[in-house]
Design an enzyme around this catalytic site. Structure first.
Site, PDB file in Angstrom:
ATOM      1  N   SER A  83       0.592  -2.846  -4.323  1.00 52.14           N
ATOM      2  CA  SER A  83       0.050  -4.081  -4.902  1.00 52.14           C
ATOM      3  C   SER A  83       0.994  -5.257  -4.611  1.00 52.14           C
ATOM      4  O   SER A  83       1.271  -5.553  -3.456  1.00 52.14           O
ATOM      5  CB  SER A  83      -0.177  -3.885  -6.402  1.00 52.14           C
ATOM      6  OG  SER A  83      -0.935  -4.933  -6.947  1.00 52.14           O
ATOM      7  N   ASP A 221     -11.971  -2.461  -4.715  1.00 56.66           N
ATOM      8  CA  ASP A 221     -10.830  -2.933  -5.509  1.00 56.66           C
ATOM      9  C   ASP A 221     -11.254  -4.147  -6.322  1.00 56.66           C
ATOM     10  O   ASP A 221     -11.636  -5.182  -5.753  1.00 56.66           O
ATOM     11  CB  ASP A 221      -9.676  -3.298  -4.572  1.00 56.66           C
ATOM     12  CG  ASP A 221      -8.371  -3.568  -5.319  1.00 56.66           C
ATOM     13  OD1 ASP A 221      -8.419  -4.006  -6.482  1.00 56.66           O
ATOM     14  OD2 ASP A 221      -7.302  -3.349  -4.725  1.00 56.66           O
ATOM     15  N   HIS A 252      -8.112  -0.171  -7.615  1.00 57.93           N
ATOM     16  CA  HIS A 252      -6.795  -0.752  -7.408  1.00 57.93           C
ATOM     17  C   HIS A 252      -5.739   0.290  -7.747  1.00 57.93           C
ATOM     18  O   HIS A 252      -5.499   0.595  -8.909  1.00 57.93           O
ATOM     19  CB  HIS A 252      -6.604  -1.995  -8.280  1.00 57.93           C
ATOM     20  CG  HIS A 252      -5.384  -2.790  -7.904  1.00 57.93           C
ATOM     21  ND1 HIS A 252      -5.306  -3.552  -6.760  1.00 57.93           N
ATOM     22  CD2 HIS A 252      -4.169  -2.898  -8.507  1.00 57.93           C
ATOM     23  CE1 HIS A 252      -4.110  -4.117  -6.684  1.00 57.93           C
ATOM     24  NE2 HIS A 252      -3.401  -3.732  -7.728  1.00 57.93           N
TER      25      HIS A 252
END
Length: 301
Positions: A83, A221, A252
């Site tokens: 991320s 996502d 995610h």
């Protein structure tokens, strides 16, 4: 001797479950692992200076990498970012060619590539993106407030002073953009939110990465809008060292396998990153063996 240097997501650290699961799997496959604990993210650990992690600040990750290289001079590195961590590691590698020395490959999972373009989508309600934005902002708010005595103290080290007005705005913030504009950009003296997002995103550094680069996203996502995926797709089309992987499902940092209600702790993401790293390592070994064989043949002639 190979070390995985790992950068977690926003406000995450080495104690997060997905990090612990990945590290356990990587270690079982023979990798030494080093995980960056973002400044201010670890609970019960107080900051000792008025600074904390930001969206694209690479100096703390760079400090960890330098320590690893000094401690293990012969080690080669596999760089992994999750991320926000994906943005940091890609930016770090692209900032300076020297940062790619001893690096075998880099893997970025579920990053958004451009904060400037992502901020507009973060205020949309499709896939509950605005709700996730609120939750992440609330978590960031709690972290900043837990360190307010260090962060809001007068210090000559800070480019822009943080005042009571900023603290009041932090209390009422409901999005990451509001926190970034009132607090985070001031840690590095940016004049505007636009400048902060442009300078701290890895977008302009991606084409400076020459080591093998695996970019992983999921089509569903909720945090990374589909419009952002043209960035890695275009990069992979133009650069031979880049591979872009886009499964239909994964969310995610999800990528769970097994039953819906009781998924396996080890995810497809964990396996993919380790398998890719192992393939690159094997390729490097084969390349070295071929080179040694050619030199031996030349010597005999």
């Amino acid at each position: 001797d190979i070390t995985m240097v790992i950068c977690p997501g926003i406000a995450n650290h080495s104690e997060k479950q997905y990090i612990r699961t990945f590290v356990d799997y990587a270690q079982k496959n023979g990798y030494r692992c080093a995980v960056l604990n973002h400044l201010g993210a670890l609970p019960n650990i107080e900051l000792t200076s008025p600074r904390m992690f930001t969206y694209g600040c690479t100096w703390e990750f760079g400090a960890m990498v330098s320590y690893i290289k000094k401690t293990y001079p012969q080690t080669q590195l596999v760089v992994v970012g999750f991320s926000l961590g994906g943005n940091i590691v890609c930016k770090y590698l692209g900032e300076n060619q020297a940062n790619q020395e001893s690096v075998l490959c880099c893997v970025s999972v579920c990053q958004g590539y451009s904060a400037l373009r992502a901020q507009e989508t973060f205020m949309q309600w499709d896939q509950c993106r605005r709700f996730y934005n609120f939750l992440m902002a609330d978590n960031m708010k709690k972290i900043i407030l837990s360190h307010r005595h260090s962060l809001f103290a007068d210090s000559p080290k800070r480019p822009q002073p943080l005042v009571d007005t900023d603290l009041n705005r932090l209390h009422t913030a409901t999005s990451l953009m509001q926190i970034d504009d009132n607090i985070m950009r001031k840690f590095h003296g940016y004049r505007s939110l636009k400048e902060y997002y442009e300078q701290e995103s890895c977008l302009r550094f991606l084409y400076r990465i020459y080591v093998p680069l695996l970019l992983v996203n999921a089509a569903d996502d909720p945090l990374v809008h589909d419009s952002l995926l043209s960035i890695p797709r275009t990069l992979a089309e133009k650069r031979e060292n880049v591979m872009f992987v886009l499964p239909l499902h994964g969310g995610h940092l999800g990528f769970f396998e097994g039953a819906v209600l009781f998924p396996e702790p080890l995810t497809w993401m964990d396996k993919l990153v380790v398998q890719y790293a192992s393939a690159i390592c094997q390729w490097e070994r084969n390349k070295s063996q071929c080179s040694d064989t050619e030199q031996s043949s030349s010597g005999q002639e």
